[in-house]
Design a protein around this motif. Structure first.
Motif, mmCIF file in Angstrom:
data_model
loop_
_atom_site.group_PDB
_atom_site.id
_atom_site.type_symbol
_atom_site.label_atom_id
_atom_site.label_comp_id
_atom_site.label_asym_id
_atom_site.label_seq_id
_atom_site.Cartn_x
_atom_site.Cartn_y
_atom_site.Cartn_z
ATOM 1 N N ASP A 17 -2.288 -4.874 9.585
ATOM 2 C CA ASP A 17 -3.377 -5.508 8.836
ATOM 3 C C ASP A 17 -4.673 -4.790 9.191
ATOM 4 O O ASP A 17 -5.168 -4.895 10.312
ATOM 5 C CB ASP A 17 -3.451 -6.994 9.216
ATOM 6 N N PHE A 18 -5.215 -4.047 8.231
ATOM 7 C CA PHE A 18 -6.454 -3.312 8.495
ATOM 8 C C PHE A 18 -7.658 -4.243 8.511
ATOM 9 O O PHE A 18 -8.656 -3.959 9.144
ATOM 10 C CB PHE A 18 -6.629 -2.192 7.461
ATOM 11 N N ASN A 36 0.850 -1.193 0.000
ATOM 12 C CA ASN A 36 0.000 0.000 0.000
ATOM 13 C C ASN A 36 0.886 1.243 0.000
ATOM 14 O O ASN A 36 1.258 1.760 1.061
ATOM 15 C CB ASN A 36 -0.923 -0.004 1.211
ATOM 16 N N VAL A 44 -0.112 4.212 2.284
ATOM 17 C CA VAL A 44 0.173 4.034 3.709
ATOM 18 C C VAL A 44 1.661 4.218 3.978
ATOM 19 O O VAL A 44 2.054 4.838 4.975
ATOM 20 C CB VAL A 44 -0.300 2.642 4.189
ATOM 21 N N LYS A 101 -10.652 5.102 3.654
ATOM 22 C CA LYS A 101 -9.578 4.327 3.037
ATOM 23 C C LYS A 101 -8.569 3.929 4.116
ATOM 24 O O LYS A 101 -8.487 4.563 5.178
ATOM 25 C CB LYS A 101 -8.882 5.159 1.959
ATOM 26 N N ASP A 102 -7.787 2.898 3.830
ATOM 27 C CA ASP A 102 -6.808 2.409 4.804
ATOM 28 C C ASP A 102 -5.833 3.501 5.234
ATOM 29 O O ASP A 102 -5.466 3.590 6.407
ATOM 30 C CB ASP A 102 -6.030 1.224 4.223
ATOM 31 N N LYS A 160 -9.900 -3.451 11.780
ATOM 32 C CA LYS A 160 -11.349 -3.353 11.584
ATOM 33 C C LYS A 160 -12.077 -4.433 12.388
ATOM 34 O O LYS A 160 -13.204 -4.217 12.858
ATOM 35 C CB LYS A 160 -11.696 -3.475 10.101
#
Length: 445
Positions: free
Chosen positions: A354-355, A93, A96, A312-313, A365
């Motif tokens: 790790d989202f 990502n 990020v 978004k992440d 999450k």
């Protein structure tokens, strides 16, 4: 300073499917059961052979990967002046990663993250090399142990046979010229080494192998796969092959695959019978933070409301950094979904976050989903907070013990019993290796 160990930490570790500790507990039970079974059905020689096989393999299996990875960190990574703690999964990502560089205040860590961004292919290749070296050396260590064990057992068996013949028949001289030869053994080892596949490292393999590379348990599965293959292919006779087939099948089943479905079943049962979710980490369930937040429901409700659930992440990542006092952020850190620097509450930007997913209750999450669900159950329960949390705590502890206990019973009791039964039913319960060596000596005498 040694970190404090309490009950919640113990249950958290034993219930963690990515931890090596529950694997070690199950493997010790399996090794003890199999070693005891070998002494019962065989003799001291077989018991010693089994002991060396089980506990020697266990030492290599558990410590080989961490030790060889650490050696790689201290040699290869140090020589290249690269921080081994930087996780190459950050490259998945870019947004990020850029945000992590922007928010990072530690100059050294910031430089490490910038190097990762500048040299992505090299960083991936280096990570794959580390993974390959550690895995290959661990497998090679087991191969050496197997060869050593076979040699030691063969020599010990010959000594026992010679002593028995000398005592019973007084024919020691008949065996004095018997020569121990391991030419074929050495040749087989050399052939096997030459036949070993060469490992090729390319950057695009990281995404395919990341589970095996970064999850300690999955990494062990590669080692265990090699151990299983070698045990079956290097079995000294049919008796040993059948024994290993039973052992390895059960090991794979109860060491790696049974725990998750058992835990899921117990979690569903807790909801169905008591309307209490036990999928949170034990350290969270038993924490004062959770109790205090549920006592003042506004703390939890505000945290759930403020969390950028549908963002978004990269936006969630920024929120985690800018709201260190948020309840959900604290809980995610407590159960290691958000990695922190040693002896600090600051997020370690070198580590991968790790989202996850709200639906599957995974990652950061997942913490949101689990807390939201537990709060609703508490509101609907009509129980006092102490009674509610005590019940959740007890259900969680029992689930961990039941899960681990079932696997221990299977590996430490049922499997050795089955192997003993098979030996008796086959009509040849004695240690076949010793009998084979005795026939070999008789032919060469």
């Amino acid at each position: 300073m040694i970190p404090a160990i309490n009950a919640s930490k113990i249950y958290s570790t034993l219930g963690n499917t990515s931890s090596l500790v529950p694997l070690a507990v199950k493997d010790v039970a399996n090794s003890l059961g199999l070693t005891a079974g070998s002494y019962i059905v065989g003799d001291k020689l077989e018991g010693k052979d089994r002991f060396l096989d089980e506990f020697g393999t266990q030492a290599i299996w558990l410590f080989g990967l961490p030790v060889f990875k650490k050696i790689t960190d201290l040699t290869l990574y140090k020589a290249l002046k690269i921080d081994p703690k930087v996780d190459v999964r950050l490259l998945q990502n870019p947004e990020v990663l850029d945000k992590a560089i922007e928010l990072e205040k530690n100059t050294k860590i910031k430089k490490s993250l910038e190097n990762l961004k500048i040299n992505p292919k090299f960083s991936k290749s280096l990570a794959l090399t580390k993974f390959g070296i550690a895995t290959a050396l661990t497998i090679a260590s087991y191969t050496m142990l197997t060869k050593y064990r076979h040699k030691q057992t063969k020599e010990a068996a010959k000594k026992e046979i010679l002593a028995e013949h000398a005592k019973v028949k007084n024919k020691q001289t008949k065996f004095n010229n018997i020569r121990t030869s391991f030419g074929e053994f050495i040749k087989n080892a050399e052939d096997e080494q030459q036949a070993s596949p060469k490992i090729s490292f390319t950057g695009n393999l990281v995404s395919k192998l990341q589970g095996f590379m970064f999850d300690p348990v999955q990494n062990l599965m590669i080692v265990d796969g090699s151990i299983t293959a070698e045990r079956l292919s290097q079995s000294r006779n049919g008796q040993e092959f059948v024994g290993y087939t039973i052992k390895e099948g059960a090991t794979w089943g109860f060491m790696y695959f049974a725990s998750k479905p058992i835990q899921k079943f117990l979690e569903k049962q807790a909801v169905a019978k008591y309307n209490k979710s036990i999928d949170l980490d034990a350290r969270v369930i038993e924490s004062e933070e959770l109790k205090n937040a549920f006592a003042d429901k506004k703390i939890v409700e505000e945290s759930l409301k403020n969390f950028p659930k549908d963002a978004k992440d990269v936006e969630i990542f920024e929120y985690l950094h800018k709201n260190p006092d948020d309840f959900l952020v604290k809980i995610a850190k407590k159960c290691d979904e958000i990695p922190t620097l040693p002896k600090s509450d600051l997020i370690d930007n070198r580590k991968f976050i790790d989202f996850g997913s709200y639906e599957n209750k995974t990652g950061v999450k997942g913490v949101y989903a689990k807390i939201e669900n537990l709060l609703k159950q508490y509101n609907d329960s009509g129980e006092t907070l102490d009674a509610f949390l005590d019940k959740v705590k007890n259900l969680k502890r029992k689930s961990v013990l039941k899960n681990l206990g079932a696997c221990i019973a299977a590996l430490g009791i049922a499997v050795p019993a089955i192997m003993i039964a098979v030996r008796y039913l086959s009509g040849s319960k004695d240690f076949q290796v010793k009998e084979d060596i005795e026939k070999e000596l008789a032919l060469n005498a």
